[in-house]
Scaffold this motif. Structure first.
Motif, short mmCIF file in Angstrom:
data_model
loop_
_atom_site.label_atom_id
_atom_site.label_comp_id
_atom_site.label_asym_id
_atom_site.label_seq_id
_atom_site.Cartn_x
_atom_site.Cartn_y
_atom_site.Cartn_z
N ASP B 121 23.82 32.37 45.24
CA ASP B 121 24.57 31.81 44.12
C ASP B 121 24.03 30.40 43.89
O ASP B 121 24.25 29.52 44.72
CB ASP B 121 26.07 31.79 44.44
CG ASP B 121 26.90 31.47 43.21
OD1 ASP B 121 26.41 31.68 42.09
OD2 ASP B 121 28.05 31.02 43.38
N HIS B 187 25.97 36.98 32.48
CA HIS B 187 26.34 36.21 33.67
C HIS B 187 26.96 34.86 33.30
O HIS B 187 26.96 34.45 32.14
CB HIS B 187 25.10 35.98 34.54
CG HIS B 187 24.04 35.17 33.85
ND1 HIS B 187 24.09 33.79 33.78
CD2 HIS B 187 22.94 35.53 33.16
CE1 HIS B 187 23.05 33.35 33.09
NE2 HIS B 187 22.33 34.39 32.70
N GLY B 200 27.35 41.27 41.38
CA GLY B 200 28.33 42.09 40.68
C GLY B 200 28.32 43.56 41.08
O GLY B 200 29.20 44.30 40.68
N TRP B 379 33.94 35.92 41.84
CA TRP B 379 33.25 37.19 41.64
C TRP B 379 34.14 38.39 41.97
O TRP B 379 33.99 39.45 41.39
CB TRP B 379 31.98 37.24 42.50
CG TRP B 379 30.78 36.80 41.73
CD1 TRP B 379 30.12 35.61 41.86
CD2 TRP B 379 30.10 37.53 40.71
NE1 TRP B 379 29.08 35.56 40.96
CE2 TRP B 379 29.04 36.72 40.25
CE3 TRP B 379 30.29 38.78 40.12
CZ2 TRP B 379 28.16 37.13 39.25
CZ3 TRP B 379 29.42 39.20 39.12
CH2 TRP B 379 28.37 38.36 38.69
#
Lengths: 395, 395
Positions: B121, B187, B200, B379
Motif C-alpha cells: 500500500d 482505485h 481487493g 479495504w
C-alpha cells in the motif's frame, strides 16, 4: 465518440480540488506508516558510479549486516555501520545486473522496508534492484511497446485437473492477424508458473529484445512443471500455505502422471487458444535446471515437435535408462532440428553432469551448440541465457 | 495428436529419477536459507477455532510486538512473549476476513519471514492471511472455474502516452461467442492498476460469485487513475523508485489532462479490444475513495454512459462548482440509470461529506441506494462493497 468532447472543464477543476479532501486518507495512512514499516530514508540508493548505498533504521540493534549476490562470496555478510540509528553500507561500483539482497539484524534476516521490490524463491523473499547501463537494461522496463502478461488456467486431461499458466503475448498480438511462434519456457525445482515472469524478467527481456529487432515477436508460455500442483503457492485452493521444497514430490508421478506425460495438454491448449504456428518450425522449448531437464526429456519424447531446444544448467541420461534414451535422441536427431543449445556455468554443481551429457551426444553425433558462462546455478545466468537463446529462434 | 500417445514410460521413470540429481539445487539453496530469511516455524498458524498464533525467531531482540488490523485498536501493538528465542502471540478467535499484520522488533517494523503472502500500500508492505468459513471464503481461491487476469497496455491519446491496465475476463470468455458487460473498477489515492486485483481480491471475488450464480459473468477493467503515471511503481520506465504519496500530484492535470478527461480512452480501448456490450446497459463504474469520486465525476460528465454507478467511501460536490455539478447530475438523472449505489462506513472520516452529498442528491430527487456499514475508510469495507455491488449489476 462525439459525446466525450463535451467535457465541462470548470466542473472538472472543482471536482479535482474536492478530491484533495480525500487526502484525509493519506494522513490517516501516514499516521500508521511508522507502524507498518515506512521510513523516510532511501535504500538502496544507486549512485552515479553504480556503487550502491544500503540503509536501515534500527537504533536499538547491536549488529546490522548486509548479504547479497553482488558480494564476492554470496554466503558472506558484511557489517553495516551505524550513525544516529541509521545503519549504512556502500558497495564498490557494481556491474550492470539485477541483484538480490537482505539485511541481517542481530542475526535475523529481514527485508529492506524502504524497498518494495521483491521476489520469492520457494519460501524466501528477497529485495531486488537493477544496475543499468549494460546487461541490466534488458531487465528494466524501457520506453518500448509492451506485450501483455496473462495469468490463466488450462485443463490438463492427463493430470486430471485445471492448472495455472502464465502467457506473454508480444505487443501487437491482440490487434494483428498473423500467426506467432511459441517458446515454452520451463522453471526449475522449487519454482512455478511465476518464476520466469518474476525472477526471470521474461516480459521485460522480450519487450526489449523484440523492440530492438534482436528477437522475433513470439508468444512465451510459462508452465507449472510440478505435476502435483495446480499453480503457484497462494494461487490455488490450497490457500496461503508455507511453500516448501519437497524432494519426495520431485520424483513423484502423483496424481496421474509426470509433467512430461502431461505436456501435450499444454501444447493442445496453446494451439487451440492462440494464433500460433502449429508446426515444429514454430515451436521452441527451453528451461532451467529441472526445467532444462524437462526440455531435454519432452523434446526427445516427442521427437518431431520442436525445432529449437534450450537446456540451461541441466542435461543428462542415467546409466539405467541409457539405451532407451539414446534411441529417442537418435530419433530426434534423425528427424532433424534447427537448434539444440546447452548452456552451463563453469562453477555449476551440475557441470560434470552436463559435460557427460555432451559426451553422450557427441557419441551419437547429435548436433548441439554449447555455451559455457561464468558462475554457477543461479538466476543471473538463466536471464543471460534467455537473452542469448531467444535471438536464435524462428529465423 | 496421435504422436503423443507414444510415451516411453520406462524412459520417463529413469529421467525422473535423474531429475532428483537436480536437487543439489535445493541443498545449495537451503544452505543459504537462514541467511535469506527462511525459518523452520509456522507463522501465522490459523487454529481450528480461528484464533491465530504468530511466531517470530529473534533470540537477541529485547521486545517483539505485533500490530494488525484485527486488533481492537489498529494503531495498537501487543507484546509477544519469548521462549527459547521464539516470540509468540495468539489472538482471540477472529471473524472470517482478510487481515494485515506486521511485527515490531525493538521498535522497528518488520515483515513475517515465514509468510510469503504480502500486499503493498503505497510504500508499505504488510503480510496478509485469510480466516475462512464466512466472508473470507469469498477472498480465497476456491475450486471453481477461474477467469484470466491480464496486465496489458493501452494508448491514451488524451494523456499522450501508453498506460498500464489490469483486466479480468471471466472463465469461458476466451472460448465463448457472447458479448459481456463491463465493470470499470477504480482505485483510491495512493493506489494504481494493481490495487483492486491484489488488495481487493477482485479475481477471487468474481470467480467465486460468478461460480455461485450470484454475479453475472462480466469483464472487470481496473485502471490506473493517476493521470501523470503510466503504471504502478516498478512497472514503468521510471524503474524501481520508492513509491510515495504526493498530494501535489493529486490535483495536478499533468501531463495533458485529468483522469476524468482521459476516461473515454479507456472505454474506447476496451470496446475495441474485447467482446463487450457497447451500450449503457452493459457498463458499470465503481471505485473507492478517490476512485469513488472519479466514478461520480466520470458518470455525470458522460451522463448517458453508465447504467450502474458505485461510490464507495466517497462522493461530494464543492460549493464553488455546485451549480454546474448539479446541472450534470440532473442530466444524468433525466437520462435515467438503473443503480446509483453509495456505501460508507459509520466511522469513515468522509462520513459527513458523504452525508452532505446524499442531501444534495435528495434535493434534486436523484435516486440512489445508500448502504451504511460498520468501520471506516478501509479495504475491508471496499471488498465487502464489491461483494454487495456486483450482484446488483446487469440484471
Amino acid at each position: 465518440m462525439g459525446r466525450w468532447v463535451n467535457i465541462q472543464h470548470y466542473i472538472m477543476k472543482r471536482l479535482i480540488l474536492l478530491s484533495a479532501l480525500l487526502l484525509g486518507l493519506s494522513f490517516s495512512t501516514f499516521a500508521q506508516q511508522a507502524l507498518w514499516g515506512g521510513q523516510n530514508i532511501i535504500s538502496p540508493e544507486i549512485r552515479p558510479d553504480n556503487s550502491v548505498t544500503f540503509r536501515y533504521i534500527a537504533p536499538k540493534a547491536r549488529t546490522v549486516q548486509l548479504t547479497g549476490d553482488f558480494l564476492t562470496n554470496t554466503s558472506m555478510c558484511v557489517d553495516m555501520v551505524e550513525k544516529d540509528g541509521i545503519w549504512e553500507y556502500t558497495t564498490e561500483p557494481l556491474p550492470s545486473e539485477l541483484y538480490c539482497y537482505a539485511f541481517v539484524v542481530d542475526g535475523v534476516s529481514v527485508r529492506d522496508p524502504n524497498n518494495v521490490y521483491m521476489i520469492r524463491d520457494v519460501a524466501s523473499i528477497t529485495n531486488i534492484f537493477i544496475i543499468g547501463n549494460g546487461q541490466g537494461d534488458k531487465y528494466k522496463v524501457q520506453d518500448v511497446p509492451h506485450g501483455s502478461v496473462t495469468r490463466r488456467w488450462y485443463n490438463s486431461p492427463v493430470l486430471g485437473f485445471d492448472r495455472r499458466i502464465t502467457i506473454y503475448t508480444p505487443a501487437g498480438y491482440e490487434k494483428g492477424k498473423e500467426k506467432y511462434p511459441v517458446l515454452y519456457l520451463l522453471h526449475g525445482a522449487g519454482g512455478d508458473e511465476e518464476a520466469w515472469i518474476v525472477f526471470g524478467r521474461t516480459a521485460q527481456i522480450m519487450d526489449n529484445l523484440i523492440a530492438s529487432g534482436e528477437v522475433k515477436p513470439m508468444i512465451v508460455v510459462m508452465t507449472n512443471g510440478n505435476p502435483w500442483q495446480q499453480g503457484a503457492p497462494g494461487e490455488t485452493k490450497e490457500g496461503f500455505y508455507k511453500p516448501s521444497f519437497r524432494m519426495d514430490r520431485l520424483s513423484s508421478t502423483e496424481p496421474k502422471g509426470t509433467f512430461v506425460e502431461a505436456f501435450p495438454d499444454v501444447i493442445s491448449f496453446v494451439e487451440s487458444n492462440y494464433r500460433v504456428i502449429k508446426k515444429k518450425s514454430g515451436r521452441a522449448i527451453a528451461g532451467l535446471s529441472m526445467g532444462g531437464y524437462h526440455s531435454q526429456s519432452i523434446s526427445m519424447t516427442y521427437p518431431n515437435t520442436f525445432d529449437y531446444v534450450g537446456i540451461f544448467s541441466a542435461g543428462g541420461i542415467s546409466d539405467e535408462g541409457k539405451d532407451k534414451a539414446i534411441a529417442l535422441l537418435e530419433k530426434q536427431r534423425d528427424n532433424g532440428l534447427k537448434l539444440y543449445w546447452i548452456a552451463c556455468g563453469k562453477t555449476d554443481f551440475l557441470y560434470e553432469g552436463v559435460t557427460n551429457y555432451r559426451k553422450q551426444l557427441d557419441e551419437i553425433h547429435f548436433p548441439y551448440i554449447y555455451r559455457e558462462s561464468e558462475g554457477g546455478h543461479i538466476w543471473r545466468n538463466w536471464r543471460i541465457y534467455l537473452c542469448e537463446f531467444t535471438p536464435m529462434l524462428f529465423k
